[in-house]
Design an enzyme around this catalytic site. Structure first.
Site, PDB file in Angstrom:
ATOM      1  N   ASP A  15      -9.309 -94.528 -11.674  1.00  0.00           N
ATOM      2  CA  ASP A  15      -9.325 -95.067 -13.040  1.00  0.00           C
ATOM      3  C   ASP A  15      -8.102 -94.573 -13.839  1.00  0.00           C
ATOM      4  O   ASP A  15      -6.977 -94.818 -13.401  1.00  0.00           O
ATOM      5  CB  ASP A  15     -10.670 -94.654 -13.670  1.00  0.00           C
ATOM      6  CG  ASP A  15     -11.019 -95.349 -14.959  1.00  0.00           C
ATOM      7  OD1 ASP A  15     -11.464 -96.504 -14.925  1.00  0.00           O
ATOM      8  OD2 ASP A  15     -10.825 -94.727 -16.021  1.00  0.00           O
ATOM      9  N   TYR A  55      -7.192 -94.814 -24.532  1.00  0.00           N
ATOM     10  CA  TYR A  55      -7.129 -96.268 -24.764  1.00  0.00           C
ATOM     11  C   TYR A  55      -6.137 -96.603 -25.872  1.00  0.00           C
ATOM     12  O   TYR A  55      -5.408 -97.590 -25.785  1.00  0.00           O
ATOM     13  CB  TYR A  55      -8.532 -96.812 -25.053  1.00  0.00           C
ATOM     14  CG  TYR A  55      -9.419 -96.620 -23.850  1.00  0.00           C
ATOM     15  CD1 TYR A  55      -9.398 -97.529 -22.794  1.00  0.00           C
ATOM     16  CD2 TYR A  55     -10.216 -95.476 -23.713  1.00  0.00           C
ATOM     17  CE1 TYR A  55     -10.156 -97.321 -21.651  1.00  0.00           C
ATOM     18  CE2 TYR A  55     -10.975 -95.262 -22.570  1.00  0.00           C
ATOM     19  CZ  TYR A  55     -10.936 -96.182 -21.552  1.00  0.00           C
ATOM     20  OH  TYR A  55     -11.672 -95.970 -20.405  1.00  0.00           O
ATOM     21  N   HIS A  82     -17.911 -98.442  -9.198  1.00  0.00           N
ATOM     22  CA  HIS A  82     -16.673 -97.931  -9.773  1.00  0.00           C
ATOM     23  C   HIS A  82     -16.394 -96.499  -9.327  1.00  0.00           C
ATOM     24  O   HIS A  82     -15.249 -96.095  -9.216  1.00  0.00           O
ATOM     25  CB  HIS A  82     -16.852 -97.994 -11.294  1.00  0.00           C
ATOM     26  CG  HIS A  82     -15.649 -97.647 -12.106  1.00  0.00           C
ATOM     27  ND1 HIS A  82     -14.489 -98.367 -12.048  1.00  0.00           N
ATOM     28  CD2 HIS A  82     -15.441 -96.679 -13.036  1.00  0.00           C
ATOM     29  CE1 HIS A  82     -13.606 -97.847 -12.913  1.00  0.00           C
ATOM     30  NE2 HIS A  82     -14.161 -96.822 -13.505  1.00  0.00           N
TER      31      HIS A  82
END
Lengths: 304, 304
Positions: free
Chosen positions: A102, A209, A270
């Site tokens: 990730d 982010y 994931h």
């Protein structure tokens, strides 16, 4: 069984936390969101007999010092990669392998481009590479990727951190939704809540982010020059049931990784490394054993 | 000053709440999210001398009965329009004008297409019409529209309703962000929290997004036949500073409204009716006075 210890060291002016255990070829284990170094423990305990395993907390995450308790854009992939290379310097690791997930996958790619002579091999559990392009925000995929925008709201840490219960609801639902086996994180869920309720850890994660937004927009809008391909040996073990990183997105990987071995991790979503740690560890071990063996041969030839 | 009263009546099997006050031509005032009938009080108090004003709570909102406390897809624009037409039947309103905002704008368009003989005029504060198309999800606009996906998560009401504080943080930030004058809702903020903390009201609002999802996707993907244009006299008073409904999105309005008067509401964002109630009331009054006068003339001609 080898013990895994917590360590702290100063890196780029930050008190950085990392877990370390085992002996052998050094491997840096780079976590994602909503994770921190702890997520690597199942893999570390299985591989500590064969590798020197180091799992740092990125700036803003886990027990690494926060740069700010406020929204900040100082956690770009470049900044996180610089932290990781400085950590390797600090620990005297000239060369090492990287295992990434990730967020860690973004960072690993920057490291491999910036210091190809140091990165001996790249192992990814899914991989946010530039070839995904505008597929991140295809209308039907926005039910998955809305959070990448929500995480940039200046008030989200206040909302999600308004109580331990709110934090648990928010984090638990990502862990469940992104896992193939829905109860994969249940046994340790309160540890996750403990971690994200530590001062600055929610905002610290959300800062990723904020910091990565313009880079991601450039990929989505096709406005960035594609980066040069990576020639480092690369193994991608992509969770077959990852709802966020779709299997079909692997189509353009060969344009960006010239020495690629790709396969799909069965029975995992994931979090391949946490959901199926036996298989994840086998694959990591096999890949880096091969690299270590080749390197040893090269060194013997040099000596001979 | 005319008093505005709360009323309840059974509509489509639901106990529906509405505010009513004033005398004259009937006007239905249709709210958006995060709103309920209360948002129309400033306009109602200003117009009650000239119109019979009715502000219902849509199913799931305010004090109207909930169809479910769980996520549900039964609040489509069609369902809400059917509720509104049934309410008009119930109250013996043969013909009426509609003043609509946000969610209410979707509903008003269905009503005008389904019962054009009953809807004498349409007044919109911004208007979610099909011509907006894929612009809803342009990459750079996702920082505004992520919530339309987030609101469909099955756990969001649990998160936002986890405490009064969480609810306040979430709702207040939409009210502030979407307003031009950032403190427009501050004086009444606790009323908003009271409303959304009532059992089922958070999920009730989120059910709008669940219910409208497929219709919105069809508009975004261009997979739906464009609906026929609306010939009802239409006034659109679009908040000049609405960050969600961009001014440029008005370009295709004439394709969908053949009798359109469009202008931009100065000093207002998303909530023109609440942010600038004097001007909003003036514009509503002028538009429907004109319609009422024309109608009276037609009726006199018929009698003569």
């Amino acid at each position: 069984m080898t013990t895994i210890h917590s360590h702290f060291t100063a890196v780029n002016g930050l008190r950085m936390h990392y877990l370390r255990g085992g002996e052998g070829m050094p491997l840096l284990l780079l976590h994602g969101w909503p994770e921190w170094s702890h997520v690597w423990r199942p893999v570390m305990s299985r591989l500590a007999g064969r590798f020197d395993l180091l799992a740092p907390d990125f700036r803003g995450f886990g027990d690494t010092q926060k740069t700010s308790l406020q929204p900040a854009k100082d956690a770009t992939p470049d900044a996180l990669a610089a932290d990781m290379l400085a950590l390797a310097d600090q620990l005297g690791l000239e060369r090492f392998g990287i295992v990434a997930h990730d967020v860690g996958g973004f960072v690993a790619q920057v490291m491999a481009r910036r210091a190809p002579q140091r990165v001996q091999g790249l192992f990814f559990f899914n991989c946010a590479y530039p070839g995904i392009g505008a597929r991140w925000v295809e209308p039907r995929h926005l039910m998955e990727t809305w959070y990448q925008f929500f995480h940039q709201m200046p008030w989200i840490a206040e909302l999600v951190g308004s109580s331990r219960e709110a934090c648990r609801i928010y984090i638990a639902n990502f862990l469940r939704h992104w896992s193939h086996r829905k109860d994969a994180f249940d046994a340790e869920l309160e540890l996750w809540v403990d971690n994200f309720m530590k001062p600055g850890n929610l905002q610290g994660g959300f800062n990723w982010y904020l910091s990565n937004h313009e880079g991601r927009m450039a990929v989505i809008e096709g406005s960035a020059m594609p980066p040069p391909p990576i020639h480092t040996p690369t193994r991608i073990f992509w969770g077959e049931h990852d709802p966020l990183f779709k299997q079909s997105w692997t189509d353009r990987l060969p344009e960006f990784f010239t020495q690629l071995e790709l396969s799909f991790a069965p029975d995992a979503g994931h979090f391949v490394h946490y959901e199926t740690p036996d298989r994840a560890s086998d694959e990591i071990g096999r890949f880096f054993d091969h690299i270590a063996t080749k390197q040893a041969k090269v060194q013997r030839m040099r000596i001979d």
